[in-house]
Design an enzyme around this catalytic site. Structure first.
Site, PDB file in Angstrom:
ATOM      1  CD  GLU A 333      43.764  43.285  11.382  1.00 37.12           C
ATOM      2  OE1 GLU A 333      44.479  43.464  12.382  1.00 37.12           O
ATOM      3  OE2 GLU A 333      44.036  43.742  10.256  1.00 37.12           O
ATOM      4  CG  ASP A 412      45.884  48.689   8.084  1.00 41.22           C
ATOM      5  OD1 ASP A 412      46.228  49.440   9.013  1.00 41.22           O
ATOM      6  OD2 ASP A 412      46.054  47.458   8.108  1.00 41.22           O
ATOM      7  CD  GLU A 440      51.535  47.304   9.761  1.00 38.62           C
ATOM      8  OE1 GLU A 440      50.932  48.012  10.583  1.00 38.62           O
ATOM      9  OE2 GLU A 440      51.107  46.204   9.377  1.00 38.62           O
TER      10      GLU A 440
HETATM   11  O1  GCW Z   1      47.929  47.469  10.102  1.00 37.56           O
HETATM   12  C1  GCW Z   1      47.372  46.403  10.786  1.00 37.56           C
HETATM   13  C2  GCW Z   1      48.527  45.645  11.331  1.00 37.56           C
HETATM   14  C3  GCW Z   1      48.167  44.767  12.504  1.00 37.56           C
HETATM   15  C4  GCW Z   1      47.463  45.611  13.549  1.00 37.56           C
HETATM   16  C5  GCW Z   1      46.222  46.213  12.909  1.00 37.56           C
HETATM   17  C6  GCW Z   1      45.447  47.127  13.851  1.00 37.56           C
HETATM   18  C7  GCW Z   1      47.540  45.413  15.936  1.00 37.56           C
HETATM   19  O2  GCW Z   1      49.100  44.897  10.292  1.00 37.56           O
HETATM   20  O3  GCW Z   1      49.368  44.216  13.007  1.00 37.56           O
HETATM   21  O4  GCW Z   1      47.151  44.882  14.702  1.00 37.56           O
HETATM   22  O5  GCW Z   1      46.582  46.983  11.795  1.00 37.56           O
HETATM   23  O6  GCW Z   1      45.516  48.324  13.666  1.00 37.56           O
HETATM   24  O7  GCW Z   1      44.783  46.645  14.743  1.00 37.56           O
END
Ligand code: GCW
Length: 724
Positions: A333, A412, A440
């Site tokens: 990311e 995720d 989240e």
């Molecule tokens: O779930 C995703 C989140 C990001 C996060 C990423 C991760 C810190 O949307 O905000 O970044 O995972 O785990 O690195």
């Protein structure tokens, strides 16, 4: 609300903070008795301070010497030295620590004959129970006559033992019982803060934080409310957490400097956490040699880069001798990583691990690596495959102090995912399993969603089939557990008061994954809501169970049918948006068309992801007939009239569960309303307000998801309910 400040705090208290699971009332049984604390060390001082604070409220006494009234509670070090930190195996499932006879003598401070006899008896009893070393955090509890004795080999064990007695309350002082030893199953029980030092323009102060600002950082510096940080450390120790990483894994410019010229800020936090047995870890940027070191490269095989990490790490340990280690999100990311230099993740992780090794530090290296710049038209790319594709081939190449930190599911932190195949793929690597306590994707602390049942399910999962080790075994033999914190500067810590239970349960399950989620919830309820102060504690306990026990499955019912994920609004991830991610670069998650829905991840016709599992799961998940219903659409694209193992069709299941989920939220609200007068009105009002939003949101989910699948499929609801 009552204040929750450790006794050492004399600073003015500008905030009124909820005491969470350690209100003064929770210490009634301990604080109303005579206690003897024996031993030396920072954490023994903490034990003494805790008991003194409890006594000030409840009228008991605490002392260090045996002179005085007969003690009801004795907390004493055994006098034998604990096993070295990284080699101890006791407490792991199937742990191999040899059972040795306690060899230390009853401490000389116990000069009272009666007390000496009690302690000797307790120690003998522990030896007779086959009690091997208690390790550096374990403890034993024995009730001998009228005295409850907590023994530990090391001060941290005494602190955990004290919190154990607090959890037991009056029952710690009941019938005599022989020695019982308690050792953490996971050696490291870590909490990761995704807190930014500076407020990030998009993500705010806490990335994916739903409880206000950071309690660790404010205005670009360590937060001035040190008392709150200590109160936090106390809560964490009270549920068993022993490591905290203090900044976001997305390491931006200011945060990169925590490693160098801003190290004092980290040291300040470390000072506050230390007295509760919690070590500080730091998220660092893989490109730090360039960002803050002035080098032209961060190539892991470059000698100058290696020297920079060695020197920088030496400075960290000079300032914070008990520093835990680094946490890195690399090639993920937008975060930099070894791929930029044509190197792999073993090269990257080993570079930092080598710098940490002389000090006993560990390198938590995240396996969350995937391509977030996909072309949705390319149906062969499957985000679920990414971590295994990257890491499984590297098994055996990581140094001993590298811990590869794996998200528990392959994608995720969705509401429902299978267990990540990486967990079974790296027997030659220490793995930590990562959970997300911050909600989240599970209601953002506006919805009640008690996550312990899910974590429990994951931890009990057997990646190699029924007779093999569990996920908990893999983590216990490797790097333990890590989880993303759900805490902020909100007066309730977690925004939603009931979300405190998730933090508590995470710590408890990390200590002992065999605990049942409903029992952990009982502990949390009894500590948090003083039963003695409630007109009807039984009703309160029962109602909280009715609201919380099944709340994760309720959330799943109105959001994520049969393993479909990511039907959320892109960006903030709250609320329904069925096609929100479907045509983006971040991955495609349901492939719904007029005939059917789901992601084909089979070897036969799909992305081949099922082949990343060992048997039996590679076969179970490959077959739509054998695949568990709750994961069907994660692994298979099926027709809407496909009949589930439950007997329902896929589309009817979607309708039914969404209506049922909304009805369950209505029932939650009614139940909570009936508790008015039985809980603190401030807590009641906050939960009430959140439940109203949960109700609105659940209805929105139900209406949009059902309308979407009705419009796609054209199939009516067999019960004729409104589908819009
Ligand atoms: O779930 C995703 C989140 C990001 C996060 C990423 C991760 C810190 O949307 O905000 O970044 O995972 O785990 O690195």
């Amino acid at each position: 609300m009552r204040r929750n400040r450790p006794e050492c705090d004399t600073s003015p208290d500008p905030t009124d903070v909820h005491p969470a699971w350690l209100p003064p009332a929770a210490f009634r049984a301990v604080g109303s008795r005579h206690t003897l604390v024996h031993g030396d060390g920072l954490l023994v001082d903490t034990v003494l301070r805790e008991v003194r604070l409890a006594c000030a409220t409840h009228g008991g006494t605490v002392r260090r010497s045996a002179d005085g009234p007969p003690a009801h509670l004795v907390l004493a070090l055994t006098g034998r030295s604990p096993q070295p930190a990284e080699t101890e195996a006791a407490g792991r499932p199937g742990g191999t620590a040899p059972a040795t006879e306690p060899s230390g003598r009853t401490p000389s401070v116990v000069n009272d004959d009666g007390m000496r006899r009690v302690l000797d008896a307790a120690r003998a009893d522990l030896a007779a129970a086959g009690g091997g070393p208690l390790g550096d955090e374990g403890y034993a509890v024995v009730r001998h006559g009228e005295v409850t004795v907590v023994l530990a080999d090391a001060p941290a064990g005494l602190l955990h033992g004290l919190f154990h007695v607090v959890r037991l309350g009056e029952s710690a002082f009941g019938a005599p019982h022989p020695a019982r030893a308690y050792r953490p199953v996971m050696r490291r029980r870590m909490l990761d803060h995704w807190d930014n030092v500076d407020v990030h323009p998009v993500m705010g102060q806490v990335e994916r934080g739903y409880a206000g600002g950071s309690i660790l950082w404010r205005d670009g510096r360590a937060h001035p409310d040190r008392a709150r940080v200590r109160a936090y450390a106390r809560l964490l120790a009270g549920c068993g957490i022993n490591a905290v990483s203090v900044n976001n894994v997305n390491v931006h410019a200011t945060e990169a400097r925590l490693l160098t010229d801003r190290l004092d800020d980290v040291a300040e936090i470390a000072d506050d956490l230390r007295s509760y047995g919690i070590r500080v870890h730091l998220s660092v940027n893989f490109a730090a040699p360039v960002m803050v070191g002035g080098l032209s490269t961060a190539d892991p095989l470059d000698e100058k880069v290696r020297a920079w990490w060695v020197e920088t790490t030496a400075r960290v340990y000079a300032r914070i001798p008990d520093f835990g280690g680094y946490l890195v999100k690399a090639d993920s990311e937008g975060q930099p990583g070894p791929f930029s230099y044509g190197r792999d993740h073993a090269d990257g992780a080993n570079l930092l691990a080598e710098a940490l090794a002389p000090y006993g530090g560990v390198m938590h290296w995240r396996a969350f690596v995937y391509n977030h710049r996909q072309d949705w038209r390319d149906r062969s790319t499957d985000r679920a495959r990414a971590a295994h594709d990257t890491f499984a081939p590297l098994d055996g190449r990581f140094q001993d102090n590298v811990i590869v930190q794996v998200k528990h599911g392959p994608v995720d932190f969705q509401t429902r995912e299978p267990v990540s195949p990486v967990i079974a793929a790296m027997p030659g690597t220490r793995l930590a399993v990562e959970f997300q306590v911050t909600q989240e994707y599970t209601g953002q602390q506006r919805h009640v969603c008690y996550l312990a049942p899910w974590w429990h399910e994951v931890l009990r999962f057997t990646p190699w089939g029924d007779d093999g080790p569990t996920v908990a075994d893999v983590a216990a033999d490797g790097g333990g557990l890590a989880a993303v914190s759900n805490v902020g500067d909100d007066p309730f810590w977690t925004g939603h008061p009931l979300a405190q239970a998730n933090l508590y349960a995470y710590g408890r399950l990390a200590w002992d994954p065999r605990l049942r989620p409903e029992d952990v919830l009982d502990e949390w309820i009894d500590l948090t809501f003083d039963p003695a102060a409630s007109a009807d504690p039984e009703l309160l306990r029962r109602t909280l169970h009715e609201i919380m026990d099944d709340s994760w499955r309720t959330y799943e019912r109105y959001t994520a049918p049969l393993g479909v994920g990511f039907m959320v609004r892109p960006g903030h991830h709250y609320g329904p948006d069925v096609d929100g991610y479907e045509y983006t670069a971040w991955g495609t998650y349901h492939f719904a068309d007029r005939d059917g829905v789901g992601v084909d991840r089979t070897r036969a016709t799909g992305t081949g992801f099922t082949g990343q599992y060992p048997p039996p799961w590679s076969q179970v998940y490959e077959s739509p007939e054998q695949c568990p219903d709750e994961l069907l659409l994660f692994f298979h694209h099926v027709r809407y009239d496909h009949v589930l193992r439950s007997g329902s069709t896929v589309v009817q299941h979607i309708y039914d569960t969404h209506f049922a989920g909304v009805a369950e939220v209505t029932a939650m609200s009614d139940r909570w309303a009936a508790l008015a007068g039985l809980v603190d009105p401030v807590v009641h009002a906050r939960v009430d307000e959140r439940l109203a939003e949960q109700q609105r949101s659940a209805q929105e989910w139900c209406d949009q998801v059902n309308a979407y699948f009705h419009r796609k499929s054209g199939v009516p609801d067999v019960y004729g309910r409104p589908l819009y």
